[in-house]
Each structure stands twice: as structure tokens, then as C-alpha cells.
Design a protein around this motif. Structure first.
Motif, PDB file in Angstrom:
ATOM      1  N   LYS A 129       8.277  -6.557 -10.170  1.00  0.00           N
ATOM      2  CA  LYS A 129       8.245  -7.871  -9.969  1.00  0.00           C
ATOM      3  C   LYS A 129       9.323  -8.545  -9.355  1.00  0.00           C
ATOM      4  CE  LYS A 129       5.567  -9.461 -14.046  1.00  0.00           C
ATOM      5  NZ  LYS A 129       6.026  -9.040 -15.461  1.00  0.00           N
ATOM      6  N   SER A 132       8.325  -7.665  -5.570  1.00  0.00           N
ATOM      7  CA  SER A 132       7.236  -8.523  -5.077  1.00  0.00           C
ATOM      8  C   SER A 132       7.679  -9.988  -4.790  1.00  0.00           C
ATOM      9  CB  SER A 132       6.010  -8.253  -5.886  1.00  0.00           C
ATOM     10  OG  SER A 132       5.928  -8.965  -7.115  1.00  0.00           O
ATOM     11  N   LYS A 133       8.435 -10.336  -5.643  1.00  0.00           N
ATOM     12  CA  LYS A 133       8.960 -11.802  -5.566  1.00  0.00           C
ATOM     13  C   LYS A 133       9.729 -11.776  -4.016  1.00  0.00           C
ATOM     14  CE  LYS A 133      11.745 -15.389  -7.517  1.00  0.00           C
ATOM     15  NZ  LYS A 133      13.134 -15.386  -7.425  1.00  0.00           N
ATOM     16  N   GLU A 135       9.282  -9.697  -1.544  1.00  0.00           N
ATOM     17  CA  GLU A 135       8.281  -9.718  -0.498  1.00  0.00           C
ATOM     18  C   GLU A 135       7.487 -11.034  -0.362  1.00  0.00           C
ATOM     19  OE1 GLU A 135       7.121  -5.038  -0.892  1.00  0.00           O
ATOM     20  OE2 GLU A 135       5.688  -6.650  -2.007  1.00  0.00           O
ATOM     21  N   LYS A 136       7.335 -11.841  -1.302  1.00  0.00           N
ATOM     22  CA  LYS A 136       6.772 -13.121  -1.056  1.00  0.00           C
ATOM     23  C   LYS A 136       7.596 -14.065  -0.322  1.00  0.00           C
ATOM     24  CE  LYS A 136       3.350 -13.122  -4.768  1.00  0.00           C
ATOM     25  NZ  LYS A 136       3.294 -12.961  -6.208  1.00  0.00           N
TER      26      LYS A 136
END
Ligand SMILES: Nc1ncnc2c1ncn2[C@@H]1O[C@H](COP(=O)(O)OP(=O)(O)OP(=O)(O)O)[C@@H](O)[C@H]1O
Length: 468
Positions: A129, A132-133, A135-136
Motif C-alpha cells: 500500500k 502504491s501510494k 506511485e500515485k
């Protein structure tokens, strides 16, 4: 003898390849892996382990394992020669599952290998998570950067539904997919740059940034190094290590040559060579480099005329003019003015953090009547100027428009009943507002000053929705 050495060489090569393969597997495997020798010194550590511990591989190699990994028992396994499977080990606050195996050779322990994985999936999930945070966030910043550079334009940001603009958009959309050169023609401020961005962003090359060069803004003597780059020491003052040129930076992407009509003849010859040979050579370089670029060029000059006058190379003109896209002037599509005004008002309100919602019919009419020699850029400037002149009003009125623009429309407007009515209404409204302000909202004094009855004043205040 020769055959034997060839065979040895082949075997060596195979062994080398195999070793490289193991190294790669070692690094990409999900587990965190460490290998120590019989003294407990780290001999190998995979990249994931280094990343997890936030250390450089070279700082870990050769160091005793207890100094690098918390709560390790690798040095103990070397002594006992006994494997330990499924041990819980805490590293950097994370509970991990560790497996440790002695490496035995000829009955002697010569080292140990240890692997570590996250204890439970929840923790792993937390890391996934977190990544991916991040990456966002990166994606968000990339988009913002594109916006800030004006590079996020798409065909949706090309405003207008006149036949002329729709025709241009439809052609531009059709050619987005191809690699063909596009020549964009149009007056200054019509949106040639906007079209170039939109074509690039709709093309398969959009993963790479559009590289822009304004041929008119760069002095002729610097244009070559800007476009082709240079090698170290190519000339006095050349940056150490050299510098890539815009062509090189546009590899696999699109290069936008704005104001191509201003490109000097010697550079035109060099550009032609790039197009024909698909190769570039840095200044001071010895060998060429293959490049794969798409060219979009734009100008507000009459290139055909320039070809006739021999100030623009005919062969280059034909190379660039594979697809000709003419962006219409605002004058030729005045029906788009209201849509554009609405779009620009919204855009500026957001950018300037203002609450401007509308424009009065008279002011809009004035904008529609005007000829817009500077096209949409001029329209943007006029609206931005109005924003700066407005007090607390939410509507742009005639008084917020530049006098030059009003002057140009005056004669025409006098022949037009509708325009005249709008203008009178707006003058009336402005006068009432002014006197109300001066008399601090006193309606009797205001009606006296304006020479109208109080009933008439009330009626007008209602009609123009004047806040008292
Ligand atoms: N159809 C359109 N819809 C919305 N905005 C537009 C449109 N056309 C142009 N603009 C805006 O007008 C401004 C000028 O456009 P742009 O710089 O693309 O014009 P240009 O033809 O390249 O000008 P120049 O020849 O001076 O380089 C930009 O802010 C652009 O976003």
C-alpha cells in the motif's frame, strides 16, 4: 591447441552467462537473502535486502553480519552447523520469518545462507500500500508538472464548435496515430501550440515528453548546439561531459519546431539531413546516432511565398508539409467567442481564485464584434485584464473592457439596435450603481441626481439586480 583453447573459452563464456543468470535471480527474487562466509562476514546480499535495510550493497559486503542485520543468528548457525527454519526475527521494527542454512563443503561449514520474509501478509500488504501510494503521488506530480508546462493539452481543451475548428480537430485526431510530419499553419495566437500538444498527447509517443524548440527565440548561432547537442570540449565554453540536443531528447517522442519560418537556411539544410538519414551527430562528435522522432512544425509565415523567395528550402518544405493543418483565425469563427469566453472565465477564476461567473450581454457582444488580430491569446489577455479591473462584481461588464476595443466597436454598434439597447442598459446600470455608492444607498438623492422618478429607479434596480 587452438581447438582446446576455443573450447575452454566457450566453457568460460557459458559459466559466465550462468553466473550472471544466478546473480539476476538472486536480485529479483522476492525474499531477502544474505550469504556469509565462515567468519560471519557478508559475502552476498541481494538488492531487495539492501533496499529494505536502506543501505548500499558495497557498504554491507565484507562487514560482519551482526553489524548490518539486527537480531541475526547467522554467525551462530556457522558455529552450530544446524539449520534454523521459521525463526521470528525483528528487523527495523518488523517481525520477519527467517530461515538459516549452513553451507557445508567436504564436511566443513564454510558459510551460511539466510532468507527472510515478512511475518504476515498484513505487513506485506502495508508495504504494498505504501509503495502504491507513493506511485500515485509520483503520477500526480507528473501530471501537475505537465499542466504547469502547458503540456497536458488534449483535443478536449481545444474549445469551439464552429465548422472550421471541428474540421481542424478531426484532421488532427486522424493524424495523431501516424508518424508523419505535420505542418501547422495559422496566425499568431490561434492555438498552433495547443494543437501540437494535443496531437502528441493522443499519439503512441505520449509516454515521452513533447520536446519544444522555438526557432525564433534562439539566436541563430546557438540553434545548432540546441538542436544537435555537443561533445565535451567541442568548443570553448562547452559543458564538461557534453550536452544532448533537442533531437536526441526527442528520441521516441515528438519534436515541436515552432516558428519554423525563422530557421536560418544553414540549419534548414541540417534539419533536412536529419529527416532523411534519421541520424544525428553532436557537434564535435565522431559518429552519428540513430534517432526515431516525429516532427511537428508550425509557423504564422507564408512558407510557400518564402520558398518562392528562396528563404525557405523547397525540399524541406515538402518534407514537413506531409500533413498540412490550418488552424482558423478567431475572426473566421466568431460564433466560438461565447464558448471560449466562458472557458477562459472558468479557467482564470480557478487560477486566480476569483468568483467571476459571467459576462454581460453588451460586453459579450462587444467581444464578438471585434476582429481579434491576436486571436485567442488576445482574447485571454482581454479577459485577464477585466479580472484585474473588477472590484467585487461577478460579471464582466463593458467598463472592464479595453477602451481600444470599445472604440473599434462603437460605430458599428450604433447601427445595431440590439447592441445599442445592451449598451444603454449597461450605461444606465453603471450610473445607478455609481450614484447609489456616492449617496451611500440613498434612493431619493440618487433619483434626483439621475433625473428620474423614484418608481423608475426602483424598477431599474430590480431589473438590473443591483445590490443596494
Ligand atoms: N481552441 C482553443 N481553445 C482553448 N484555448 C485555446 C484555443 N486555441 C488557443 N488557445 C489558447 O490560446 C493561447 C495561445 O495559443 P497558442 O500558444 O497555442 O497559439 P499559437 O498559434 O501557437 O501562437 P504563436 O504563433 O504566437 O506561437 C494559449 O493559451 C492556448 O491555450
Amino acid at each position: 591447441m587452438k581447438r582446446i583453447s576455443e573450447e575452454m573459452l566457450k566453457k568460460l563464456e557459458e559459466a559466465d552467462n550462468e553466473l550472471n543468470l544466478y546473480r539476476t535471480i538472486f536480485d529479483i527474487i522476492y525474499n531477502l537473502i544474505v550469504v556469509v562466509d565462515h567468519n560471519g562476514l557478508i559475502r552476498m546480499m541481494n538488492q531487495r535486502y539492501c533496499d529494505f535495510l536502506k543501505i548500499n550493497k558495497k557498504d554491507a559486503i565484507g562487514v560482519h553480519v551482526t553489524k548490518v542485520i539486527e537480531n541475526t543468528r547467522m554467525h551462530i548457525v556457522i558455529k552450530t552447523g544446524k539449520e534454523e527454519v521459521g525463526d521470528v526475527q525483528e528487523i527495523m521494527g518488523n517481525k520477519m520469518i527467517a530461515d538459516r542454512f549452513p553451507i557445508v563443503h567436504d564436511g566443513k561449514v564454510i558459510g551460511a545462507v539466510g532468507t527472510v520474509i515478512f511475518k504476515d501478509l498484513a505487513e506485506l500488504d502495508m508495504y504494498v500500500k505504501r509503495v502504491s501510494k507513493m506511485e500515485k503521488e509520483i503520477e500526480f506530480f507528473k501530471k501537475e508538472l505537465k499542466k504547469a508546462l502547458g503540456a497536458d493539452d488534449t483535443f478536449e481543451t481545444v474549445i469551439g464548435d464552429s465548422e472550421e475548428i471541428l474540421k481542424a480537430v478531426s484532421l488532427a485526431k486522424r493524424v495523431s496515430d501516424t508518424k508523419s510530419s505535420v505542418l501547422i499553419l495559422g496566425e499568431s495566437g490561434t492555438g498552433k501550440g495547443l494543437f501540437a500538444n494535443a496531437i502528441h498527447n493522443a499519439s503512441p509517443r505520449s509516454d515521452y515528453p513533447l520536446i519544444k524548440v522555438n526557432c525564433a527565440a534562439i539566436p541563430a548561432e546557438l540553434l545548432e548546439s540546441e538542436l544537435f547537442g555537443y561533445e565535451s570540449g567541442a568548443f570553448t565554453g562547452a559543458q564538461k561531459g557534453g550536452k544532448p540536443g533537442k533531437f536526441e531528447l526527442a528520441h521516441k517522442s515528438t519534436i515541436f519546431l515552432d516558428e519554423i519560418g525563422d530557421m536560418p537556411l544553414n540549419m534548414q539544410a541540417k534539419l533536412l539531413k536529419v529527416i532523411q538519414e534519421k541520424e544525428i551527430e553532436r557537434i564535435g562528435g565522431v559518429k552519428g546516432k540513430d534517432i526515431d522522432i516525429r516532427i511537428i512544425a508550425a509557423t504564422n509565415q507564408n512558407l510557400e511565398e518564402m520558398v518562392k523567395n528562396k528563404t525557405f528550402r523547397e525540399d524541406l518544405y515538402y518534407r514537413l508539409n506531409v500533413i498540412k493543418l490550418v488552424v482558423p483565425s478567431l475572426r473566421s469563427r466568431k460564433e466560438d467567442v461565447p464558448l471560449l469566453v466562458d472557458y477562459i472565465i472558468k479557467k482564470l477564476s480557478k487560477e486566480m481564485d476569483r468568483f467571476v461567473t459571467e459576462i454581460t450581454p453588451a460586453a459579450m457582444e462587444c467581444l464578438q464584434e471585434y476582429d481579434w488580430p491576436g486571436n485567442i491569446r488576445e482574447l485571454e489577455n482581454v479577459i485577464e485584464r477585466a479580472f484585474n479591473l473588477m472590484d467585487k462584481e461577478a460579471k464582466i461588464e463593458l467598463k472592464h473592457l479595453p477602451p481600444s476595443l470599445l472604440q473599434k466597436n462603437r460605430d458599428r454598434s450604433l447601427n445595431d439596435n440590439l447592441s445599442l439597447r445592451h449598451i444603454i442598459e449597461e450605461v444606465e446600470k453603471n450610473a445607478i450603481e455609481k450614484h447609489l455608492k456616492e449617496t451611500m444607498g440613498n434612493k431619493y438623492q440618487t433619483s434626483q441626481r439621475l433625473g428620474i422618478s423614484r418608481t423608475s429607479l426602483y424598477e431599474k434596480i430590480n431589473r438590473y439586480q443591483i445590490k443596494v
